[in-house]
Design an enzyme around this catalytic site. Structure first.
Site, PDB file in Angstrom:
ATOM      1  N   GLU A 193      65.909  24.658  40.672  1.00 21.88           N
ATOM      2  CA  GLU A 193      66.566  23.797  41.662  1.00 21.88           C
ATOM      3  C   GLU A 193      66.496  22.308  41.305  1.00 21.88           C
ATOM      4  OE1 GLU A 193      64.546  22.587  44.971  1.00 21.88           O
ATOM      5  OE2 GLU A 193      62.626  23.292  44.245  1.00 21.88           O
ATOM      6  N   GLN A 203      51.477  33.473  33.477  1.00 20.20           N
ATOM      7  CA  GLN A 203      52.690  34.128  34.013  1.00 20.20           C
ATOM      8  C   GLN A 203      53.963  33.609  33.361  1.00 20.20           C
ATOM      9  OE1 GLN A 203      52.037  34.452  38.693  1.00 20.20           O
ATOM     10  NE2 GLN A 203      50.788  32.906  37.724  1.00 20.20           N
ATOM     11  N   ARG A 204      53.879  32.423  32.767  1.00 24.10           N
ATOM     12  CA  ARG A 204      55.074  31.838  32.140  1.00 24.10           C
ATOM     13  C   ARG A 204      55.067  32.017  30.628  1.00 24.10           C
ATOM     14  NH1 ARG A 204      54.958  26.343  35.125  1.00 24.10           N
ATOM     15  NH2 ARG A 204      54.827  25.470  33.037  1.00 24.10           N
ATOM     16  N   ASP A 215      59.913  31.446  39.643  1.00 25.51           N
ATOM     17  CA  ASP A 215      59.759  31.526  41.100  1.00 25.51           C
ATOM     18  C   ASP A 215      60.889  32.312  41.776  1.00 25.51           C
ATOM     19  OD1 ASP A 215      57.621  29.841  40.618  1.00 25.51           O
ATOM     20  OD2 ASP A 215      58.729  28.035  41.143  1.00 25.51           O
ATOM     21  N   GLY A 234      59.595  23.773  34.482  1.00 22.51           N
ATOM     22  CA  GLY A 234      58.572  24.569  33.799  1.00 22.51           C
ATOM     23  C   GLY A 234      59.243  25.559  32.853  1.00 22.51           C
ATOM     24  N   ARG A 240      34.571  46.164  44.845  1.00 20.48           N
ATOM     25  CA  ARG A 240      34.816  44.762  45.207  1.00 20.48           C
ATOM     26  C   ARG A 240      36.203  44.565  45.809  1.00 20.48           C
ATOM     27  NH1 ARG A 240      32.580  42.386  39.579  1.00 20.48           N
ATOM     28  NH2 ARG A 240      30.478  41.860  40.270  1.00 20.48           N
TER      29      ARG A 240
HETATM   30  O1  F6P Z   1      58.274  26.468  39.011  1.00 19.06           O
HETATM   31  C1  F6P Z   1      57.526  27.262  38.168  1.00 19.06           C
HETATM   32  C2  F6P Z   1      56.064  27.013  38.342  1.00 19.06           C
HETATM   33  O2  F6P Z   1      55.364  27.828  37.423  1.00 19.06           O
HETATM   34  C3  F6P Z   1      55.530  27.204  39.762  1.00 19.06           C
HETATM   35  O3  F6P Z   1      55.346  28.557  40.095  1.00 19.06           O
HETATM   36  C4  F6P Z   1      54.267  26.399  39.713  1.00 19.06           C
HETATM   37  O4  F6P Z   1      53.857  25.973  40.986  1.00 19.06           O
HETATM   38  C5  F6P Z   1      54.674  25.236  38.865  1.00 19.06           C
HETATM   39  O5  F6P Z   1      55.753  25.675  38.063  1.00 19.06           O
HETATM   40  C6  F6P Z   1      53.613  24.704  37.955  1.00 19.06           C
HETATM   41  O6  F6P Z   1      54.172  23.701  37.189  1.00 19.06           O
HETATM   42  P1  F6P Z   1      53.457  22.945  35.991  1.00 19.06           P
HETATM   43  O7  F6P Z   1      53.164  23.927  34.916  1.00 19.06           O
HETATM   44  O8  F6P Z   1      54.416  21.896  35.564  1.00 19.06           O
HETATM   45  O9  F6P Z   1      52.211  22.378  36.587  1.00 19.06           O
END
Ligand code: F6P
Length: 363
Positions: free
Chosen positions: A109, A289-290, A134, A10, A169
């Protein structure tokens, strides 16, 4: 030298900062050529694709201005050569075809696990750079993207705080992290969460209800609960229907919705008036988050790790990974970073002491 660079798995904020550091240092100070391998391992093994879809020469001009950009200019994928017939042989063949003297693999990993296998099986001159939001890699205190992801999650929690308070809430905020609770624990602590649910030390739903009830008894009618996507409900992971990826991972995500429903039901069992109903709202953060620009920490971390990777290449220290320990950049064996020596150690989990520290502020 001719150095290949790839970004696998990712994407994460800070990948471009690492690519930039590698290209600038390698080209400017060593007179190297850098070849970007597109879409992770796919660029090396997808022999049917055209050459321009597989590789791209990276010059000083190409990396100008990318330091602050999110994503990765060379693309990423979860392509796994180990799962394809002849995939590892293709990797070796194309490494030679593209005339590479070394390869810098930037990944988590999975990506680094393949890099390690290529080093082990064929002696390919590979070095690793740790990346994953992660933060679950061994032998490094932080991975590229983790800090920014926590920052984004914290901001999200902060924003939910005010709306939760206005409406009395309970907000259940779901963050990523796969089978570890690093993002949850860090952003939950920073955002003042009243309970944090992580796979490593899973609180029961009854405990969460007690925390919320206690707050209500103290006059605080709203609560913020942070849950990691890998928290098991009734002992089961909540997964998407898309099946497994090439590395055998199920797509996680969605635990906040059923968790909120259960909490709402339990919390409202004893209420007499409709007006007393406690509303519980799920909020899934997802890939936001990414996304976007890396923060200061990740830009500097990625830059320093990228530079160490170039050093490793020029010192012919292959099979190693650049890492951060404390404030120092060091290098470690790829083998131990990916937990290859011990299946039990496959991913680095949140330590008990950190979780216990966080629990002291719950409620
Ligand atoms: O490993 C990073 C991550 O963002 C994880 O937190 C998440 O479960 C996964 O990748 C999601 O991956 P993708 O965007 O390929 O579905």
């Amino acid at each position: 030298m001719k150095i290949g660079v790839l970004t696998g798995g990712g994407d994460a904020p800070g990948l471009n900062a690492a690519i930039r550091a590698i290209v600038k240092d390698a080209c400017r100070h060593h007179g190297d050529e850098v070849l970007g391998i597109k879409y992770g391992w796919a660029g090396l093994i997808n022999e049917k694709a055209s050459e321009e879809d597989r590789v791209i020469p990276l010059t000083l001009k190409d990396v100008s201005g990318i330091l602050i950009k999110g994503g990765t200019i060379i693309g990423a994928s979860r392509t796994n050569p180990l799962e394809r017939r002849g995939g590892m042989k293709a990797l070796k063949r194309n490494f030679e075809k593209f005339g590479l003297d070394a390869l810098i693999a930037i990944g988590g990993e999975d990506t680094l696990g393949v890099a390690y296998k290529a080093f082990l099986r064929y002696g390919l001159p590979v070095v690793g750079v740790p990346k994953t939001i992660d933060n679950d890699l061994w032998e490094t205190d932080s991975t590229i993207g983790f800090n920014t992801a926590c920052h984004i999650a914290t901001e999200y929690i902060d924003r939910l705080h005010s709306t939760a308070e206005s409406h009395n809430r309970v907000e259940v905020v779901e963050v990523m992290g796969r089978h570890t609770g690093w993002i949850a624990i860090r952003s939950g602590m920073a955002g003042g969460a009243d309970a944090i649910l992580i796979p490593e030390f899973p609180l029961t739903i009854d405990t969460v209800c007690e925390i919320i009830q206690q707050r209500i008894a103290e006059g605080k009618k709203f609560s913020i609960i942070v849950v990691s996507e890998g928290y098991k409900l009734d002992g089961k992971l909540v997964v998407q229907s898309g099946g497994k990826d090439a590395f055998g991972h199920e797509e996680l995500g969605g635990v906040s919705a059923p968790l909120s429903a259960i909490l709402e039901e339990k919390l409202n069992k004893k209420i007499r008036r409709k007006d007393d109903k406690i509303e519980v709202k799920p909020e899934k953060l997802g890939r936001v988050q990414r996304g976007g620009i890396p923060n200061t920490y990740d830009r500097v971390l990625a830059t320093r790790l990228g530079l160490r990777a170039v050093d490793l290449v020029h010192n012919h220290q292959f099979g190693r990974m650049a890492a951060i320990k404390g404030y120092d950049i060091v290098d470690v064996e790829l083998k131990s970073a990916v937990g290859a020596a011990d299946e039990e150690r496959r991913v680095r989990t949140v330590p008990k002491a950190l979780f216990e520290t966080a629990t002291r502020l719950f409620g």
